[in-house]
Scaffold this motif. Structure first.
Motif, PDB file in Angstrom:
ATOM      1  N   MET A  76       3.934   2.494  10.132  1.00  0.00           N
ATOM      2  CA  MET A  76       3.487   3.472   9.126  1.00  0.00           C
ATOM      3  C   MET A  76       4.649   4.048   8.334  1.00  0.00           C
ATOM      4  O   MET A  76       4.610   4.127   7.108  1.00  0.00           O
ATOM      5  CB  MET A  76       2.743   4.620   9.805  1.00  0.00           C
ATOM      6  CG  MET A  76       1.332   4.265  10.164  1.00  0.00           C
ATOM      7  SD  MET A  76       0.483   5.740  10.795  1.00  0.00           S
ATOM      8  CE  MET A  76      -1.092   4.993  11.231  1.00  0.00           C
ATOM      9  N   ASN A  77       5.694   4.435   9.046  1.00  0.00           N
ATOM     10  CA  ASN A  77       6.828   5.032   8.359  1.00  0.00           C
ATOM     11  C   ASN A  77       7.494   4.017   7.429  1.00  0.00           C
ATOM     12  O   ASN A  77       7.821   4.318   6.272  1.00  0.00           O
ATOM     13  CB  ASN A  77       7.821   5.568   9.388  1.00  0.00           C
ATOM     14  CG  ASN A  77       8.965   6.289   8.733  1.00  0.00           C
ATOM     15  OD1 ASN A  77      10.006   5.689   8.496  1.00  0.00           O
ATOM     16  ND2 ASN A  77       8.782   7.546   8.390  1.00  0.00           N
ATOM     17  N   ALA A 127       5.338   3.078   4.326  1.00  0.00           N
ATOM     18  CA  ALA A 127       5.344   4.211   3.376  1.00  0.00           C
ATOM     19  C   ALA A 127       6.663   4.236   2.611  1.00  0.00           C
ATOM     20  O   ALA A 127       6.689   4.398   1.386  1.00  0.00           O
ATOM     21  CB  ALA A 127       5.125   5.526   4.120  1.00  0.00           C
ATOM     22  N   PRO A 133       2.358   6.046  -1.388  1.00  0.00           N
ATOM     23  CA  PRO A 133       1.506   5.737  -0.243  1.00  0.00           C
ATOM     24  C   PRO A 133       0.634   6.916   0.160  1.00  0.00           C
ATOM     25  O   PRO A 133       1.013   8.074  -0.008  1.00  0.00           O
ATOM     26  CB  PRO A 133       2.532   5.477   0.870  1.00  0.00           C
ATOM     27  CG  PRO A 133       3.690   6.357   0.508  1.00  0.00           C
ATOM     28  CD  PRO A 133       3.675   6.539  -0.989  1.00  0.00           C
ATOM     29  N   ILE A 134      -0.519   6.626   0.703  1.00  0.00           N
ATOM     30  CA  ILE A 134      -1.314   7.627   1.404  1.00  0.00           C
ATOM     31  C   ILE A 134      -1.895   6.931   2.622  1.00  0.00           C
ATOM     32  O   ILE A 134      -2.218   5.745   2.564  1.00  0.00           O
ATOM     33  CB  ILE A 134      -2.386   8.267   0.488  1.00  0.00           C
ATOM     34  CG1 ILE A 134      -3.127   9.392   1.216  1.00  0.00           C
ATOM     35  CG2 ILE A 134      -3.366   7.268  -0.062  1.00  0.00           C
ATOM     36  CD1 ILE A 134      -3.903  10.319   0.275  1.00  0.00           C
ATOM     37  N   MET A 135      -1.966   7.646   3.744  1.00  0.00           N
ATOM     38  CA  MET A 135      -2.383   7.032   5.009  1.00  0.00           C
ATOM     39  C   MET A 135      -3.395   7.932   5.692  1.00  0.00           C
ATOM     40  O   MET A 135      -3.034   8.845   6.410  1.00  0.00           O
ATOM     41  CB  MET A 135      -1.174   6.842   5.925  1.00  0.00           C
ATOM     42  CG  MET A 135      -0.073   6.021   5.276  1.00  0.00           C
ATOM     43  SD  MET A 135       0.970   5.109   6.431  1.00  0.00           S
ATOM     44  CE  MET A 135       1.761   3.991   5.244  1.00  0.00           C
ATOM     45  N   VAL A 136      -4.668   7.702   5.416  1.00  0.00           N
ATOM     46  CA  VAL A 136      -5.701   8.464   6.115  1.00  0.00           C
ATOM     47  C   VAL A 136      -6.612   7.478   6.835  1.00  0.00           C
ATOM     48  O   VAL A 136      -6.837   6.366   6.371  1.00  0.00           O
ATOM     49  CB  VAL A 136      -6.519   9.358   5.160  1.00  0.00           C
ATOM     50  CG1 VAL A 136      -5.597  10.202   4.286  1.00  0.00           C
ATOM     51  CG2 VAL A 136      -7.478   8.560   4.328  1.00  0.00           C
ATOM     52  N   HIS A 137      -7.099   7.891   8.002  1.00  0.00           N
ATOM     53  CA  HIS A 137      -7.919   6.971   8.785  1.00  0.00           C
ATOM     54  C   HIS A 137      -9.231   7.590   9.259  1.00  0.00           C
ATOM     55  O   HIS A 137     -10.067   6.909   9.839  1.00  0.00           O
ATOM     56  CB  HIS A 137      -7.133   6.474  10.008  1.00  0.00           C
ATOM     57  CG  HIS A 137      -6.800   7.559  10.977  1.00  0.00           C
ATOM     58  ND1 HIS A 137      -5.751   8.431  10.788  1.00  0.00           N
ATOM     59  CD2 HIS A 137      -7.383   7.935  12.131  1.00  0.00           C
ATOM     60  CE1 HIS A 137      -5.698   9.291  11.781  1.00  0.00           C
ATOM     61  NE2 HIS A 137      -6.676   9.024  12.612  1.00  0.00           N
ATOM     62  N   ALA A 138      -9.434   8.890   9.022  1.00  0.00           N
ATOM     63  CA  ALA A 138     -10.659   9.541   9.505  1.00  0.00           C
ATOM     64  C   ALA A 138     -11.839   9.115   8.643  1.00  0.00           C
ATOM     65  O   ALA A 138     -11.793   9.221   7.414  1.00  0.00           O
ATOM     66  CB  ALA A 138     -10.501  11.059   9.491  1.00  0.00           C
ATOM     67  N   VAL A 197     -11.029   9.814  -0.461  1.00  0.00           N
ATOM     68  CA  VAL A 197      -9.649   9.441  -0.770  1.00  0.00           C
ATOM     69  C   VAL A 197      -9.596   8.151  -1.591  1.00  0.00           C
ATOM     70  O   VAL A 197      -8.854   8.045  -2.568  1.00  0.00           O
ATOM     71  CB  VAL A 197      -8.821   9.320   0.529  1.00  0.00           C
ATOM     72  CG1 VAL A 197      -7.501   8.629   0.276  1.00  0.00           C
ATOM     73  CG2 VAL A 197      -8.596  10.710   1.130  1.00  0.00           C
TER      74      VAL A 197
END
Lengths: 268, 268, 268
Positions: C28-29, C32, C42-47, C54
């Motif tokens: 992830m890091n 990004a 970058p955007i990192m959402v998983h919910a 998003v």
């Protein structure tokens, strides 16, 4: 002995042990990179549904409880049990042992599964003996030698090889204690270099021959590479980078000239 | 004032505040490393079962909603509530405020718990006022000064010290606004340097004396170290490394010669 | 064609495509940071609760199954379905395809959603054809050319553009195969550079014009930047840092002098 360490390193480089890791979110990237730089191959799966299938083709297993939660604890116990069943070596990193009931209860279950190796700092190793916290958070507040008796106790109680990290590193098995006097104080300023040592020990355990000698090699290579990397680093950012480069290039000469390893040491 | 900042830095280095972080997956490694390089000590636990035990021996708490999910939101609320109960300072990083209902609902609950400090970019600070998105994703599309009114509103409404990151950083408390004019545009090309600022503020809050002054120190040290690191970096990879090295070595002279801090500024 | 690649790069730099990532914890890091260094965001959402909100304001989507679990698999399927519904391009990185039933079942569902692009190593691309493992863990044991037939099959079956990473990279669409002969063996010693290639392809897909040409640009830029970075690196630690710096500074001249790209190649 220095030659033995180098021989084991060349075996890792030529056979590329595959190391399965159930580890913490903070260090996943770092330990994967350390394994690759060393010459091993990392895999990191945690879903209960696939752990057994994956372990079947791996050479060793890391269980690291750094960012523990109940579902991950269940995966860890499943993985360790299955590793035992199919005869794969595994190493336990008891991050933060003693700081919470969740950690203590999980560690008690993992200890009954008799890890091949346990690696921690002095505070963690002492906490495993009595499950009370002796440290402050996840960093040790104790000299590694303070934990020697606890390490010997754990070795007798569970049959696990015990590695205690610190200014001097100890590796304990049966009546024997090996001492490694390499490393650098700057290593404590990079997150997860203890976890990195655990992963590198797992890579050597993946060779599958002599776990005590392999544990010594893992500790020795990590601390030596860290020392050499620190010697050319002006801070912890450089150190992390130089550690990977050093692991990647580590030579027979660097090992024989710099390794400070005593076998059959037995400090009281 | 530069001397105050350096005094606070030496206090962090000598007392090693322990900072508990419930933060996002993207930056966990980076913010842990920044805390270590600064001289503080990070711990990152998120399981509800152990949060209270851990907070008992920590000095401050970071709540960062970057990779939010419902279970983590519950841990965050539990942690913030418990920090209030036992009188530990905590900082909220409202990553992506305004971009989703999940974030807005979670942030509303966290705001009622009156964070000691809130740090965000202009888009996030403005979104906290009206819970509509003003940004594009997690990076700000606004000058930091645009959010000054929102920051003052939030400070009055919740009593929280408000830090707004940008080309100029603002720290707002009561009638006072401090301005820090350090930093580098290249810092926006490294992921999570805002989150790093939040963690570093938390380290200073861990000193437990004067949260406004500590928040100013955290913002100032991060932006100054970032500026010095960027000045010797040819790109964002180098910048991340040099930031750790700079934090580790930051001297009284570097601070007094380079810090651009105005207290009692009050831009309209 | 080199000019086209540079033109697309300048478009990424000037329009800053916003890339939503549901990816693995290990990278992830890194991904990004690679997106930021390239010029994207970058955007990192998983919910599941916020994925649709998003995606509405993002330009493209990465689905990477590296550290898969059932809840994340559900988020991935939801995200891919919604991306299709609102016409946003998405890329699938089938990490470890073939190594477990969990992965295979998840991948089968994702394939029915017809990814815009699929990028994997040879072992993964072949596993997607028959869902048996051909590799050892997550690293390929096969030459990329071995997977050409599987790639063509997948392209016909699902309409997805297929990228196969290796010493030679292939990008397959319809009757056309593009070959990129850049890269460095040292790139396999840094974790997640395949995932990084996936993220960079997604940034180009975010331009939203010609997915085949954008996929070629993403593969070409990653392999070329990796090769240039490796040429000044003494190990994988340096390589990771230099890759970010190289992406950030990559010039028209570096591309035109070093890119080894063949369009309309059609190796049998």
């Amino acid at each position: 002995m220095e030659n033995d360490i180098y021989t084991l390193l060349t075996q890792v480089r030529s056979t590329t042990p595959l190391v399965q890791n159930i580890t913490n979110f903070v260090v996943m990237n770092n330990t994967a990179n350390a394994l690759l730089a060393l010459g091993a191959s990392p895999i990191m799966v945690h879903a209960e549904e696939e752990i057994e299938e994956v372990l079947n083709f791996c050479n060793s297993l890391v269980i690291n409880i750094g960012t523990l939660s109940k579902p991950w604890a269940e995966s860890m116990i499943l993985a360790a049990s299955y590793a035992n069943k199919i005869g794969k070596p595994w190493i336990l990193d008891p991050v933060g042992a003693g700081i919470s009931s969740l950690r203590n209860e999980t560690l008690k279950k993992l200890l009954t599964l008799k890890p091949t190796v346990i690696r921690g700092n002095a505070s963690e190793i002492m906490a495993l003996q009595n499950f009370g916290s002796t440290g402050k958070g996840v960093d040790s507040t104790e000299e590694s030698s303070t934990a020697l008796e606890a390490g010997k106790f754990l070795n007798k109680e569970y049959g696990s090889i015990i590695c205690i990290s610190g200014e001097i590193d100890y590796v304990i098995s049966g009546g024997e204690v090996a001492e490694i006097a390499n490393g650098s104080a700057m290593m404590t300023k990079v997150t997860g270099l203890g976890c990195t040592s655990t992963a590198i020990i797992a890579a050597f355990l993946g060779l599958g021959n002599n776990p005590f000698q392999e544990a010594i090699a893992g500790v020795a290579i990590t601390s030596l590479a860290g020392e050499l990397a620190a010697s050319i680093s002006k801070g912890p950012g450089s150190l992390q980078l130089n550690l990977y480069d050093t692991l990647y290039n580590l030579s027979k000469e660097q090992i024989s000239e710099n390794l400070k390893l005593k076998r059959n040491a037995n400090p009281s």
